[in-house]
Enzyme design. Structure first.
Site, PDB file in Angstrom:
ATOM      1  N   GLY A  51      -3.290 -11.274   2.926  1.00 43.09           N
ATOM      2  CA  GLY A  51      -3.162 -10.182   3.877  1.00 43.09           C
ATOM      3  C   GLY A  51      -4.545  -9.730   4.316  1.00 43.09           C
ATOM      4  N   THR A  52      -4.595  -9.072   5.452  1.00 43.42           N
ATOM      5  CA  THR A  52      -5.913  -8.759   5.999  1.00 43.42           C
ATOM      6  C   THR A  52      -6.162  -7.264   6.182  1.00 43.42           C
ATOM      7  OG1 THR A  52      -5.001  -9.400   8.154  1.00 43.42           O
ATOM      8  CG2 THR A  52      -6.334 -11.008   7.017  1.00 43.42           C
TER       9      THR A  52
END
Length: 279
Positions: A51-52
């Protein structure tokens, strides 16, 4: 004979040890292999979705925490609608960047840790205490982080004692910093932080702060391929949560859609976003 006596009618010793208000301490004694960071990794390179970008900002009366929805695995989009922002308890929330599976597992453990403390002690941890508990959990994942499976959360909440929102960021070793005004973490954090640096100001309303963090995520997605911007075709928009003296509230899909569509429409004529004055 195993020390674990489940199924025999007798409780394991860990259940009978008084005085511990930490769920992690209990798990350490009873089932240490369930603690995030303790699992054995297979040999070789481990590829997992990551995830970012997570962003947060303080406004007049609370704090907003938001995240994009994209998860990547190398140069491939692994998931378009990942959830990265979760309530930790009534007055706090955590957003996660990094290895998706471990991040979600850590959040669930953190939620249990806070709930366990409240039940054992009969009181709620201070916001500072909650931030400290998360530090220990991140540090416990250091071994996996050194192998490329890092989890870098952001913790935000409403401090009922001080009457204001607060933001805490971490590094992979558990090092903690309290941020002033706004913060970003994840692969698009440099671009999101630059955006908020020009847009944030004192005494923002909740609506203005929500709009600002979506603008920041849009800017991050504009320059970072691992960050997902508003997806109008699939109706996938950032998760935006507010924490105030009334507690945690996630903006409805309709509320976030209205903000995202308005920003996207404005970007058709001003693709670089709002213009800040030179002086």
């Amino acid at each position: 004979m195993e020390a674990n006596t489940r199924g025999t009618g007798r409780l394991p010793a860990a259940f009978l040890t008084p005085g511990s208000s930490s769920f992690l301490d209990f798990l350490e004694a009873y089932r240490p292999e369930l603690i995030p960071g303790r699992q054995r990794l297979p040999e070789g390179v481990v590829e997992a979705p990551h995830g970012t970008t997570i962003v947060s900002a303080i406004f007049d009366g609370g704090v907003v925490l938001a995240g994009d929805r994209r998860a990547t695995m190398g140069n491939v989009i692994a998931q378009r609608d990942m959830e990265k922002v979760f309530p930790a308890d009534e007055y706090s929330a955590v957003g996660v960047a990094g290895t998706a599976g471990l991040a979600i597992e850590m959040v669930r453990m953190f939620q249990l840790e806070l709930e366990h403390y409240e039940k054992i002690e009969g009181a709620v941890l201070s916001l500072e205490g909650k931030a400290n508990r998360l530090t220990a959990m991140i540090r416990g994942n250091l071994g996996m982080a050194m192998q490329g499976l890092a989890v870098v959360p952001m913790f935000a909440g409403y401090d009922v004692d001080l009457g204001r929102g607060r933001i805490f960021t971490y590094d992979v070793t558990g090092g903690r910093s309290e941020e002033r005004g706004f913060a970003a973490t994840g692969s698009g954090s440099v671009f999101a932080r630059g955006s908020m640096k020009k847009l944030h100001r004192e005494n923002l309303t909740a609506q203005q702060a929500s709009t600002m963090v979506v603008q920041a995520l849009y800017d991050a997605a504009d320059d970072d391929s691992a960050t997902g911007g508003p997806d109008l075709a699939r109706k996938i928009f950032p998760i935006v949560s507010l924490i105030t003296e009334d507690g945690f509230r996630r903006l409805t899909e309709a509320e976030v859609t209205e903000i995202a569509v308005s920003i996207t429409d404005q970007r058709l004529t001003h693709p670089n976003g709002p213009q800040a004055p030179l002086l």
